[in-house]
Design an enzyme around this catalytic site. Structure first.
Site, short mmCIF file in Angstrom:
data_model
loop_
_atom_site.label_atom_id
_atom_site.label_comp_id
_atom_site.label_asym_id
_atom_site.label_seq_id
_atom_site.Cartn_x
_atom_site.Cartn_y
_atom_site.Cartn_z
N LYS A 44 11.82 -26.35 -29.69
CA LYS A 44 12.46 -27.49 -28.79
C LYS A 44 11.87 -27.15 -27.34
O LYS A 44 11.92 -25.99 -26.92
CB LYS A 44 14.06 -27.41 -28.75
CG LYS A 44 14.44 -28.74 -28.34
CD LYS A 44 15.72 -28.75 -28.61
CE LYS A 44 16.74 -30.05 -28.17
NZ LYS A 44 18.05 -29.81 -28.07
C1 E4P Z 1 20.10 -32.33 -28.32
O1 E4P Z 1 18.99 -32.27 -28.87
C2 E4P Z 1 20.38 -32.52 -26.88
O2 E4P Z 1 20.14 -31.21 -26.46
C3 E4P Z 1 22.07 -32.78 -26.95
O3 E4P Z 1 22.21 -34.12 -27.72
C4 E4P Z 1 22.37 -33.26 -25.30
O4 E4P Z 1 23.54 -33.79 -25.37
P1 E4P Z 1 24.50 -33.90 -24.27
O5 E4P Z 1 23.88 -34.95 -23.11
O6 E4P Z 1 25.86 -34.38 -24.72
O7 E4P Z 1 24.71 -32.35 -23.51
#
Ligand code: E4P
Length: 216
Positions: free
Chosen positions: A87
């Site tokens: 990622k």
């Molecule tokens: C996933 O890949 C993201 O990091 C995550 O969905 C972020 O979510 P949040 O905005 O609730 O922190």
């Protein structure tokens, strides 16, 4: 549409996996920290455990922000398990690194995406997934689901193969709206997935059937 769970909590990952509808997991540094995962060995072991629970793509996020650092970290993460997807944040060196990973057969998830322009760059670099943050966009007064629809339209016109991974999901309604808008994947907290189960008429109907079943 594929379902990923958006957590580093092993109990929740197991619960979602046991439902039989889970296709993968996404994590981020905030989610890992929330579980108290600290230090390099613990981080690597935690990802390994997640890979042993779920047979699907597992996103593991890099902390570096320069090209060399992202590539070095990504290689280490990829070495943990064949299902690890690196990622990478949507920054200049991140795009460059995504292209490097693509050329070297390593799948990536381009994260922190908030615009169609960023989604085009991620697709051009060959990211396997692009992660628009729906909930955070809604929080700032814009419509996150509209961005999913816009990216889906662009990718369809242009023939981009990158999958749209709707992230920062806050509710069951978000999941439904993202499915309608053309998301390939939704990564959701467990509560939002379980929220899809709920309907009062189901509960009322079941109670009546069970009551009548006693008369049979
Ligand atoms: C996933 O890949 C993201 O990091 C995550 O969905 C972020 O979510 P949040 O905005 O609730 O922190």
């Amino acid at each position: 549409m594929k379902f990923f769970i958006d957590t580093a909590n092993l109990a929740q990952i197991r619960e979602a996996n046991d439902l039989g509808i889970l296709d993968g997991v996404t994590t981020n540094p905030s989610l890992m920290a929330k579980e108290g995962v600290k230090g390099n060995d613990a981080i690597m072991n935690h990802y390994k455990t997640i890979c042993e629970i779920v047979d699907g793509d597992i996103s593991a996020e890099v902390f570096s922000t320069d090209f060399d650092g992202i590539v070095a970290e990504g290689k280490k993460l990829h070495a943990i398990h064949k299902n690890i997807v690196v990622k990478v944040p949507m920054i200049k060196d991140g795009v460059k690194a995504i292209k490097w990973f693509t050329d070297n057969g390593i799948k990536t998830n381009c994260t922190l995406v908030f615009s169609a322009g960023q989604a085009i760059l991620a697709a051009k670099a060959g990211a396997a997934y692009v992660s628009p943050f729906i909930g955070r966009i809604d929080d700032s007064g814009w419509d996150g689901v509209e961005l999913i629809a816009q990216i889906a339209n662009i990718y369809s016109i242009q023939g981009f193969k990158t999958e749209i991974l709707a992230a920062s999901i806050r509710s069951a309604l978000h999941i439904i709206k993202c499915a309608e808008a053309g998301a390939d994947v939704c990564t959701c907290p467990l509560d939002s997935i379980l929220g899809l189960l709920k309907h009062p008429l189901t509960d009322i109907g079941l109670a009546k059937f069970l009551e009548d079943a006693k008369k049979m």
